[in-house]
Motif scaffolding. Structure first.
Motif, mmCIF file in Angstrom:
data_model
loop_
_atom_site.group_PDB
_atom_site.id
_atom_site.type_symbol
_atom_site.label_atom_id
_atom_site.label_comp_id
_atom_site.label_asym_id
_atom_site.label_seq_id
_atom_site.Cartn_x
_atom_site.Cartn_y
_atom_site.Cartn_z
ATOM 1 N N ILE A 138 0.868 -1.047 0.061
ATOM 2 C CA ILE A 138 0.067 0.109 0.139
ATOM 3 C C ILE A 138 1.072 1.205 -0.115
ATOM 4 C CG2 ILE A 138 -1.748 1.210 1.176
ATOM 5 C CD1 ILE A 138 -2.649 -1.457 -0.066
ATOM 6 N N LEU A 139 1.881 1.372 0.713
ATOM 7 C CA LEU A 139 3.041 2.319 0.762
ATOM 8 C C LEU A 139 3.354 2.729 -0.621
ATOM 9 C CD1 LEU A 139 4.561 4.613 2.576
ATOM 10 C CD2 LEU A 139 6.111 2.668 2.897
ATOM 11 N N GLY A 140 3.650 1.554 -1.155
ATOM 12 C CA GLY A 140 4.188 1.891 -2.589
ATOM 13 C C GLY A 140 3.296 2.698 -3.529
ATOM 14 N N HIS A 141 2.061 2.590 -3.343
ATOM 15 C CA HIS A 141 1.118 3.208 -4.007
ATOM 16 C C HIS A 141 1.265 4.657 -3.916
ATOM 17 C CE1 HIS A 141 -0.365 -0.780 -4.924
ATOM 18 N NE2 HIS A 141 -0.935 -0.163 -5.842
ATOM 19 N N TRP A 142 1.519 5.101 -2.547
ATOM 20 C CA TRP A 142 1.404 6.621 -2.121
ATOM 21 C C TRP A 142 2.533 7.390 -2.713
ATOM 22 C CZ3 TRP A 142 -2.863 4.461 -0.443
ATOM 23 C CH2 TRP A 142 -3.631 5.090 -0.002
ATOM 24 N N HIS A 153 11.445 5.558 3.176
ATOM 25 C CA HIS A 153 10.357 4.714 3.917
ATOM 26 C C HIS A 153 10.066 3.371 3.076
ATOM 27 C CE1 HIS A 153 9.238 8.378 6.087
ATOM 28 N NE2 HIS A 153 9.353 9.073 5.023
ATOM 29 N N LEU A 154 10.127 3.450 1.794
ATOM 30 C CA LEU A 154 9.854 1.992 0.964
ATOM 31 C C LEU A 154 10.776 1.222 1.438
ATOM 32 C CD1 LEU A 154 7.864 0.537 -0.699
ATOM 33 C CD2 LEU A 154 8.886 1.688 -2.657
ATOM 34 N N GLN A 155 12.242 1.706 1.535
ATOM 35 C CA GLN A 155 13.547 0.774 1.729
ATOM 36 C C GLN A 155 13.300 0.029 3.092
ATOM 37 O OE1 GLN A 155 16.777 3.748 0.943
ATOM 38 N NE2 GLN A 155 16.259 3.986 -0.939
ATOM 39 N N ARG A 156 12.905 1.183 4.173
ATOM 40 C CA ARG A 156 12.734 0.599 5.285
ATOM 41 C C ARG A 156 11.715 -0.523 5.147
ATOM 42 N NH1 ARG A 156 9.431 2.424 9.458
ATOM 43 N NH2 ARG A 156 9.946 1.829 11.485
ATOM 44 N N TRP A 223 13.879 -5.030 -2.238
ATOM 45 C CA TRP A 223 14.658 -4.171 -1.611
ATOM 46 C C TRP A 223 15.790 -3.556 -2.693
ATOM 47 C CZ3 TRP A 223 20.218 -4.582 -1.328
ATOM 48 C CH2 TRP A 223 20.722 -3.389 -0.522
ATOM 49 N N ARG A 224 15.993 -4.071 -3.913
ATOM 50 C CA ARG A 224 16.948 -3.944 -4.656
ATOM 51 C C ARG A 224 16.072 -2.698 -5.471
ATOM 52 N NH1 ARG A 224 21.628 -6.353 -6.227
ATOM 53 N NH2 ARG A 224 21.906 -4.534 -7.489
ATOM 54 N N CYS A 225 14.833 -2.754 -6.008
ATOM 55 C CA CYS A 225 14.108 -1.918 -6.594
ATOM 56 C C CYS A 225 13.846 -0.610 -5.888
ATOM 57 C CB CYS A 225 12.662 -2.435 -7.134
ATOM 58 S SG CYS A 225 12.807 -3.821 -8.388
ATOM 59 N N ALA A 226 13.485 -0.897 -4.496
ATOM 60 C CA ALA A 226 13.329 0.250 -3.680
ATOM 61 C C ALA A 226 14.689 1.144 -3.322
ATOM 62 C CB ALA A 226 12.920 -0.225 -2.058
ATOM 63 N N ASN A 231 9.867 2.690 -7.683
ATOM 64 C CA ASN A 231 8.787 2.300 -6.533
ATOM 65 C C ASN A 231 7.891 1.538 -7.310
ATOM 66 O OD1 ASN A 231 7.941 4.950 -7.840
ATOM 67 N ND2 ASN A 231 6.094 4.140 -6.600
ATOM 68 N N GLN A 232 7.570 1.831 -8.600
ATOM 69 C CA GLN A 232 6.634 0.694 -9.418
ATOM 70 C C GLN A 232 7.030 -0.477 -9.524
ATOM 71 O OE1 GLN A 232 5.757 2.911 -13.034
ATOM 72 N NE2 GLN A 232 4.601 4.633 -12.138
ATOM 73 N N SER A 233 8.205 -0.839 -9.742
ATOM 74 C CA SER A 233 8.738 -2.261 -9.778
ATOM 75 C C SER A 233 8.805 -2.748 -8.666
ATOM 76 C CB SER A 233 10.096 -2.096 -10.394
ATOM 77 O OG SER A 233 10.288 -1.712 -11.684
ATOM 78 N N ALA A 234 9.005 -1.959 -7.300
ATOM 79 C CA ALA A 234 8.830 -2.644 -5.899
ATOM 80 C C ALA A 234 7.608 -2.982 -5.678
ATOM 81 C CB ALA A 234 9.457 -1.762 -4.937
ATOM 82 N N THR A 235 6.461 -1.839 -6.128
ATOM 83 C CA THR A 235 5.291 -2.074 -5.824
ATOM 84 C C THR A 235 4.582 -3.457 -6.419
ATOM 85 O OG1 THR A 235 4.975 0.204 -5.282
ATOM 86 C CG2 THR A 235 2.927 -1.297 -5.709
ATOM 87 N N GLY A 236 4.977 -3.608 -7.657
ATOM 88 C CA GLY A 236 4.525 -4.827 -8.626
ATOM 89 C C GLY A 236 4.894 -6.226 -7.801
ATOM 90 N N LEU A 237 6.477 -6.158 -7.362
ATOM 91 C CA LEU A 237 6.877 -7.203 -6.686
ATOM 92 C C LEU A 237 6.082 -7.495 -5.438
ATOM 93 C CD1 LEU A 237 10.567 -6.638 -7.435
ATOM 94 C CD2 LEU A 237 9.120 -8.648 -8.485
ATOM 95 N N LEU A 238 5.842 -6.537 -4.841
ATOM 96 C CA LEU A 238 4.821 -6.433 -3.453
ATOM 97 C C LEU A 238 3.844 -7.208 -3.643
ATOM 98 C CD1 LEU A 238 6.068 -3.160 -1.736
ATOM 99 C CD2 LEU A 238 6.329 -5.579 -0.688
ATOM 100 N N TYR A 239 3.111 -7.103 -4.734
ATOM 101 C CA TYR A 239 1.882 -7.480 -5.227
ATOM 102 C C TYR A 239 2.050 -9.157 -5.237
ATOM 103 C CZ TYR A 239 -1.448 -3.830 -6.554
ATOM 104 O OH TYR A 239 -2.255 -2.817 -6.697
ATOM 105 N N LEU A 240 3.071 -9.447 -5.780
ATOM 106 C CA LEU A 240 3.320 -10.929 -6.086
ATOM 107 C C LEU A 240 3.438 -11.612 -4.632
ATOM 108 C CD1 LEU A 240 5.536 -11.092 -9.230
ATOM 109 C CD2 LEU A 240 2.987 -11.615 -8.853
ATOM 110 N N ALA A 241 4.526 -10.727 -3.892
ATOM 111 C CA ALA A 241 4.825 -11.241 -2.485
ATOM 112 C C ALA A 241 3.614 -11.473 -1.538
ATOM 113 C CB ALA A 241 5.940 -10.252 -1.862
#
Length: 253
Positions: A138-142, A153-156, A223-226, A231-241
């Protein structure tokens, strides 16, 4: 265990974990709408499972879930300015939320009293993992709304998610070892079917893959994407996660 009870456990873990994740974020820098959305979603889940499972819940569990739904509905970021209050909210969520979950769902039925604490820790770990991956997603969308929001914040959040996956895996190993030490008879009846190819080994291996191995690999990529500011790549991977963790925790339950 009935499928309805399994769904109840997973949804309650998601709601409790999400509330804890939100409580521990930096309220001074992230927009208020993030906290309103996440707390509102947790409140909706609490209210849904309260109505859905009300006949099967203990009075304590039902009161907790209804109180959590009311608190989530009125939850706003300015209630969580103080650091100590943040930590207190997180501790409250873990202690009372998991206790209510266990008391109301019948999850611990058949577990020896000396092992109750170990299974409560398992429930807490599942709640933190689900809340961690969901909150980070959710944070990735913001970042689409707040273009100047610091990527720290996203890295953390990605580091916390990776640590939670590692902790969940370690806890599984420790649990299986402690069972054999504390109550060998129960351990034999619990572990043997998991390792038997003719019984539950397929489901146990799927629990390991979907709930631990795949999220662990995704956590590294997130983490590498963040870290690179994508953030868009990280958020997409977080969907899968999140889907992977949901499958893993459902099988675990």
């Amino acid at each position: 265990m009935k499928l309805s009870v399994i769904c109840f456990i997973v949804l309650a873990e998601l709601a409790i974990g999400s509330a804890i994740f939100v409580a521990w974020q930096d309220t001074r820098k992230i927009r208020k709408s993030f906290f309103e959305f996440c707390s509102g979603l947790s409140a909706a889940i609490f209210l849904t499972i309260s109505i859905w499972q009300a006949p099967l819940l203990s009075p304590f569990a039902l009161c907790f879930l209804l109180a959590a739904a009311a608190l989530g509905h009125f939850w706003r970021e300015h209630f969580f300015r103080g650091r100590m209050l943040l930590k207190g909210a997180g501790l409250f969520g873990i202690t009372f939320g998991i206790s209510a979950l266990a008391a109301g769902s019948g999850f611990l039925k058949g577990v020896p009293p000396e092992l109750t604490w170990l299974f409560l820790v398992q429930l807490a770990a599942g709640a933190l993992l689900l809340g961690g991956v969901h909150g980070a997603m959710i944070l990735g969308h913001w970042y689409l709304i707040m273009h100047k929001l610091d990527f720290s914040h996203l890295q953390r959040a990605s580091k916390i998610f990776a640590a939670l996956v590692a902790g969940r895996a370690l806890l599984l190993v420790v649990t299986l070892l402690l069972l054999t030490q504390v109550n060998p008879l129960f351990a034999h009846s619990f572990i043997s079917p998991l390792l038997d190819p003719n019984q539950n080994f397929f489901f146990f291996s799927m629990r390991i893959f979907w709930g631990l191995l795949l999220p662990g690999g995704l956590a590294w990529m997130i983490w590498r994407c963040a870290k690179s500011g994508s953030n868009q790549s990280a958020t997409g991977l977080l969907y899968l996660a999140e889907v992977s963790v949901l499958i893993g925790e459902t099988i675990a339950a």
